[in-house]
Design an enzyme around this catalytic site. Structure first.
Site, PDB file in Angstrom:
ATOM      1  CD  GLU A   1     -16.867  17.352 -22.498  1.00 16.87           C
ATOM      2  OE1 GLU A   1     -15.661  17.452 -22.842  1.00 16.87           O
ATOM      3  OE2 GLU A   1     -17.788  17.170 -23.291  1.00 16.87           O
TER       4      GLU A   1
ATOM      5  CB  CYS B   1     -14.051  17.098 -26.775  1.00 14.38           C
ATOM      6  SG  CYS B   1     -15.218  16.061 -25.883  1.00 14.38           S
TER       7      CYS B   1
END
Length: 472
Positions: A229, A263
């Site tokens: 991820e 993110c």
């Protein structure tokens, strides 16, 4: 051994210090996980659920301490770290439900008996944690892995070893079997030793560059399951939205929450050329001027805190200056926050229309504006990235959303909500340099176990009649 420390970026006080685990210690942790794996994998699922429920109870009891540890090491305000501690607690129930939906067991009758789908754990899972959500994100790998029957070796970020220690203590207090969860502290060398220690799965949250390295490292080792991820150069498109002030709130929460250290934060704002785009940018700039950045324990509470370190701030400001040197126009300048340590930076807004800038994530509260002539051009600009984590559209026209959701390439795509909006009962992951098509959150169960298809009969039967082409 290497001695290292972590610091409170808001005060520069020492939070934790200790020795980094060397290769021998790391191998011992993996060996312990390997030894614990058969019994843990064979345990009835109810026992594994009971174990993680005990862990959940410890988290509930220690939530204030966990939140403070996260604040001390990341500088995030307590209002935010309390929500992170709550997410860690909630992850247990979500993961139990996700396992049943995504990777449970089912059987169907057949003429010969039955067809059965089961899922089996991989073995020893290495979990490398990030600094921005040092509790919630590794927890989001560890809990599903434990439920699936994997054992775990967890290396926290070297920026947040205190949070890693607090999590290790919580697992110990939950009385899990010896070797099921193992924590090793250290930096890059410790992480490299872990990857070389004979693991079966790597679960990582972090930068696109690190993810690319792991892809290359394990390219010839298909046995190791990778769940990556990674970051994103995420776009927020604003088109035909009349209320500029309402747009500004969504944009600010997209770009500047957690000091831009999510993110899923919007890094790029795409707006129409002309007065409509001008109004949006001006409203965002005005709202950004009102944001209060300060120490995590300030009263009243600040909007956000520092970057993770003064070094991170220096790197981010250099990347911002590079874009300005290339021709970007400054709408709001960044720089140090008065009377605060060097990890604090002001939010920045720059206009990069027509400027060739790197397709890279700036992990800071910096927003780049691009102006385009049409909605089709806006979608094209939004997709002009090798990343594909999150994206958003703000518009009063549902027809724009219908087109946007069909054309945009990203794993988390929001409409009239911040790009940072996500939920544990939905998948979270991206395309391209943002991941490897193994989203986390609700879909974490998928990479913690592999499917086994079985065709079963209760007794040995003569199937000669099914064989064609036999001589009499």
């Amino acid at each position: 051994m290497t001695h290292f420390k972590s610091f409170d970026p808001a005060t520069e006080a020492t939070n934790w210090e200790g020795e980094a685990a060397g290769p021998a210690q790391v191998q011992a942790a993996v060996d312990a996980a390997r030894a614990a794996f058969p019994a843990w994998a064979d345990a009835p699922r109810a026992e594994r659920i009971e174990a993680v429920k005990r862990y959940q109870a410890v988290l509930k009891d220690r939530a204030p301490r966990i939140a403070e540890a996260i604040s001390r090491e990341t500088g995030k305000p307590l209002w935010e770290t309390r929500t992170e501690a709550a997410a860690m607690i909630g992850k247990v129930d979500i993961s139990i439900r996700a396992y049943d939906e995504r990777t449970g067991e089912r059987a169907s009758d057949t003429a010969f008996g039955r067809a059965v789908l089961r899922h089996r754990p991989h073995g020893v899972a290495a979990v490398l944690g990030p600094f921005n959500f040092p509790g919630h994100l590794p927890n989001g790998h560890i809990v599903p892995a434990l439920l699936a029957g994997d054992t775990v070796v967890f290396k926290p970020s070297e920026e947040t070893p205190l949070v890693g220690q607090v999590m290790a203590e919580a697992f110990e207090a939950a009385d899990l079997p010896q070797g099921v969860v193992n924590v090793v502290q250290g930096g890059r060398e410790t992480g490299a030793a872990l990857l070389d220690a004979g693991i079966d799965a790597l679960m990582f949250t972090g930068s696109g560059a690190a993810g690319a390295h792991f892809r290359r490292k394990f390219a010839d080792d298909p046995h190791v399951v990778l769940a990556l991820e990674l970051g994103g150069n995420n776009p927020l498109v604003v088109w035909d939205a009349a209320d500029a002030e309402a747009v500004a709130g969504i944009a600010v929460q997209s770009a500047f929450v957690t000091t831009g250290q999510r993110c899923s934060c919007a890094r790029r704002l795409v707006v129409p050329e002309g007065p409509q785009g001008d109004a949006v940018v001006e409203a965002i700039a005005a709202l950004s001027d009102r944001l209060v950045f300060g120490p995590w324990d300030s009263d009243p509470e600040p909007y956000a805190g520092p970057l993770i370190s003064a070094r991170a701030a220096e790197t981010a400001l250099k990347a911002l200056q590079d874009r300005i040197d290339r021709g970007a126009k400054v709408v709001r300048a960044s720089g140090p926050v008065a009377n605060l340590p060097g990890a604090f930076v002001k939010p920045a807004i720059i206009d990069v229309t027509g400027v060739d800038v790197p397709d890279e994530e700036m992990f800071a509260p910096f927003l780049s504006v691009t102006r385009v002539p049409s909605f089709d051009a806006a979608i094209q600009a939004a997709n002009a990235t090798r990343y594909g984590l999150s994206a958003g559209l703000v518009s009063d026209d549902p027809a724009h959303w219908d087109r946007f959701i069909r054309r945009i390439r990203a794993g988390v795509v929001n409409f009239n909500r911040p790009t940072t909006g996500a939920a544990g009962d939905m998948p979270f992951g991206g395309l391209g340099a943002s991941g490897n098509h193994r989203p986390s959150a609700w879909y974490a169960a998928d990479y913690c176990a592999y499917p086994v298809a079985s065709f079963e009969a209760d007794a040995v039967a003569n199937i000669e009649g099914e064989i064609k082409g036999l001589r009499s």
